[in-house]
Design an enzyme around this catalytic site. Structure first.
Site, PDB file in Angstrom:
ATOM      1  N   ARG A 139      21.717 -16.151 -26.482  1.00  0.00           N
ATOM      2  CA  ARG A 139      20.274 -16.066 -26.211  1.00  0.00           C
ATOM      3  C   ARG A 139      19.972 -16.506 -24.785  1.00  0.00           C
ATOM      4  O   ARG A 139      19.098 -15.954 -24.116  1.00  0.00           O
ATOM      5  CB  ARG A 139      19.499 -16.946 -27.193  1.00  0.00           C
ATOM      6  N   ASN A 185       0.982 -17.215 -25.778  1.00  0.00           N
ATOM      7  CA  ASN A 185       1.265 -16.519 -27.033  1.00  0.00           C
ATOM      8  C   ASN A 185      -0.032 -16.389 -27.838  1.00  0.00           C
ATOM      9  O   ASN A 185      -0.932 -17.218 -27.727  1.00  0.00           O
ATOM     10  CB  ASN A 185       2.281 -17.321 -27.849  1.00  0.00           C
ATOM     11  N   HIS A 221      -1.315 -15.985 -31.895  1.00  0.00           N
ATOM     12  CA  HIS A 221      -0.766 -16.235 -33.232  1.00  0.00           C
ATOM     13  C   HIS A 221      -1.879 -16.107 -34.277  1.00  0.00           C
ATOM     14  O   HIS A 221      -2.994 -16.590 -34.070  1.00  0.00           O
ATOM     15  CB  HIS A 221      -0.160 -17.637 -33.277  1.00  0.00           C
ATOM     16  N   ASP A 244       5.547 -21.858 -32.192  1.00  0.00           N
ATOM     17  CA  ASP A 244       4.084 -21.719 -32.147  1.00  0.00           C
ATOM     18  C   ASP A 244       3.398 -23.059 -31.883  1.00  0.00           C
ATOM     19  O   ASP A 244       2.326 -23.350 -32.425  1.00  0.00           O
ATOM     20  CB  ASP A 244       3.556 -21.060 -33.437  1.00  0.00           C
TER      21      ASP A 244
HETATM   22  C1  GRF Z   1      -0.267 -10.418 -33.958  1.00  0.00           C
HETATM   23  O1  GRF Z   1      -0.937 -10.736 -35.146  1.00  0.00           O
HETATM   24  C2  GRF Z   1       0.112 -11.667 -33.214  1.00  0.00           C
HETATM   25  O2  GRF Z   1      -0.767 -12.717 -33.422  1.00  0.00           O
HETATM   26  C3  GRF Z   1       1.451 -12.005 -33.824  1.00  0.00           C
HETATM   27  O3  GRF Z   1       2.079 -10.762 -34.017  1.00  0.00           O
HETATM   28  C4  GRF Z   1       1.084  -9.759 -34.213  1.00  0.00           C
HETATM   29  C5  GRF Z   1       1.381  -8.680 -33.210  1.00  0.00           C
HETATM   30  O4  GRF Z   1       0.635  -7.518 -33.428  1.00  0.00           O
HETATM   31  N1  GRF Z   1       2.197 -12.916 -32.978  1.00  0.00           N
HETATM   32  P1  GRF Z   1       0.674  -6.325 -32.358  1.00  0.00           P
HETATM   33  O5  GRF Z   1       2.136  -5.923 -32.150  1.00  0.00           O
HETATM   34  O6  GRF Z   1       0.045  -6.806 -31.087  1.00  0.00           O
HETATM   35  O7  GRF Z   1      -0.096  -5.217 -33.001  1.00  0.00           O
END
Ligand code: GRF
Length: 179
Positions: free
Chosen positions: A55, A97, A99, A135
């Site tokens: 990684r 990020n 979430h 997260d």
């Molecule tokens: C979103 O709900 C985001 O919060 C989570 O993954 C999902 C991604 O959706 N981390 P997309 O690929 O942007 O449609």
């Protein structure tokens, strides 16, 4: 100056593009991520883990590629891998990020299903700075989303994403203005 990392459908990437934010490059850990098809003329690349020794190595090559394209701010828009400390050191305090929960509640990849299973009446979404945890990291913006009777994982996630598509570009704009 923005680099976006994606793994999935890319609706949050679309929201960033639609907001006219200066996205320079888009990278994925999955070659076949549908999000990559949304990108148009921008440079894209995929960095699939099995093609690297570790990684650390994968993330170093990905960070090199982003820097070569002038990226200064990295936005995780549905990027479903933890980033290594070496990657985060390359963009200190400059990785965001989004979430689908009111963090710190319900971190991880199954946040929407876990909220339904727990019977919460209120969900939400969070935009936060990324640190080495799952997260975790300082919260920038957060907004509540109601859980409705009869919600399925799909209907609740869709309602959360509608808010994400407003909150993520707003957080990115605020980061850019503060620089
Ligand atoms: C979103 O709900 C985001 O919060 C989570 O993954 C999902 C991604 O959706 N981390 P997309 O690929 O942007 O449609």
């Amino acid at each position: 100056m923005i680099g976006v990392l994606v793994s999935g459908t890319g609706t949050n990437l679309q929201a960033l593009l639609d907001a006219g934010l200066p996205v320079l490059a888009v990278a994925s850990n999955k070659r076949d991520a549908p999000a990559l098809a949304r990108v148009g003329h921008l440079p894209t690349a995929s960095f699939e883990l099995p093609e690297y020794e570790s990684r650390d190595e994968r993330d170093a090559v990905m960070a090199d590629w982003l820097e070569q394209h002038g990226v200064e701010l990295v936005v995780l828009a549905g990027y479903m891998h933890l980033l290594t400390p070496g990657f985060l050191d390359r963009f200190p305090g400059r990785v965001l990020n989004v979430h689908p929960s009111l963090l710190p509640a319900f971190p991880g990849a199954h946040a929407v299903a876990e909220q339904l299973a727990a019977g919460v009446r209120e969900s939400g979404c969070t935009v936060h700075l990324v640190d080495e945890g799952l997260d975790s990291g300082p919260i920038l913006l957060q907004e509540r989303v109601p859980v409705l009777d009869g919600d399925t994982e799909e209907t609740l996630h869709e309602r959360i994403k509608e808010v994400e598509h407003r909150l993520l570009p707003q957080a990115v704009e605020e980061m850019l203005c503060a620089r």
